[in-house]
Design a protein around this motif. Structure first.
Motif, short mmCIF file in Angstrom:
data_model
loop_
_atom_site.label_atom_id
_atom_site.label_comp_id
_atom_site.label_asym_id
_atom_site.label_seq_id
_atom_site.Cartn_x
_atom_site.Cartn_y
_atom_site.Cartn_z
N ILE A 198 0.76 -1.23 0.14
CA ILE A 198 0.00 -0.13 -0.13
C ILE A 198 0.90 1.37 0.00
O ILE A 198 1.87 1.16 0.79
N GLY A 199 0.69 2.23 -0.87
CA GLY A 199 1.30 3.48 -0.75
C GLY A 199 0.23 4.40 -1.61
O GLY A 199 -0.87 4.13 -1.91
N ARG A 200 0.85 5.75 -1.59
CA ARG A 200 0.01 6.76 -2.32
C ARG A 200 -0.38 6.50 -3.77
O ARG A 200 0.47 5.84 -4.59
N ASN A 201 -1.73 6.63 -4.18
CA ASN A 201 -1.91 6.67 -5.48
C ASN A 201 -1.15 7.67 -6.45
O ASN A 201 -1.31 8.95 -6.25
N PRO A 202 -0.61 7.23 -7.35
CA PRO A 202 0.27 8.13 -8.38
C PRO A 202 -0.56 9.12 -9.12
O PRO A 202 -0.12 10.14 -9.21
N ARG A 203 -1.98 8.88 -9.13
CA ARG A 203 -2.64 9.57 -10.14
C ARG A 203 -3.58 10.46 -8.90
O ARG A 203 -4.23 11.53 -9.54
#
Length: 170
Positions: free
Chosen positions: A42-47
């Motif tokens: 899980i990580g930040r959504n690049p969009r």
């Protein structure tokens, strides 16, 4: 924690994963497997940097969510989740990634579904509840009653398959 030592002890237990956390959730759709495990970094959504998302194995942070179906209803499922890790929005992101977003979750769910539940049951928040916290090293076991918002939705829907019955009258 009331003292610095207690705070340190508690922090160490969370870090060493000796605590157990159980959550209850109402998710959209029929979760077919009676139990399962979602593994996904899980990580930040690049969009959309305001959202978290499941990322490829070489990105984000490792996250594991175990779930178990407690009861199936017409169009949604009542589940229990146990976390091996504690990532931001972990349950919300993992359940949405397998096609079962939390009811009332406008960030990761479907607006039309959430609007329907809001109209029918006045659901304004995510249907996610921290149900149990177990800290064995400190001999602490905390249970939190199922919120009325959950009970209202579950009482209002037709049961599809008998399962574990919560005491909805308590």
């Amino acid at each position: 924690a009331k003292t610095p030592d207690a705070k340190t002890n508690l922090g160490n237990q969370f870090f060493n994963k000796t605590t157990k956390r159980r959550y209850r959730a109402l998710v959209w759709g029929n979760v077919e497997q009676d139990e399962g495990t979602v593994v996904g970094n899980i990580g930040r959504n690049p969009r959309d940097r305001m959202q978290m998302t499941v990322l490829p194995d070489d990105q984000g942070k490792h996250a594991v969510t175990h779930y178990r179906v407690l009861q199936r209803f017409q169009g949604y499922t009542y589940i229990e989740c146990v976390l091996e890790t504690g990532r931001t929005h972990q349950i919300r992101v993992h359940m949405a990634s397998i096609g079962h977003p939390l009811i009332g979750d406008y960030k990761y769910g479907q607006k039309s579904v959430n609007d329907t539940f809001n109209r029918q049951y006045k659901v304004k928040d995510q249907m996610l509840h921290s149900y149990e916290l177990d800290i064995p090293d400190m001999d602490i076991h905390i249970y939190a009653a199922i919120p009325d918002s959950f009970k209202n939705v579950m009482k209002g829907e037709q049961l599809c398959r008998p399962g574990i019955q919560e005491n909805l009258e308590a």
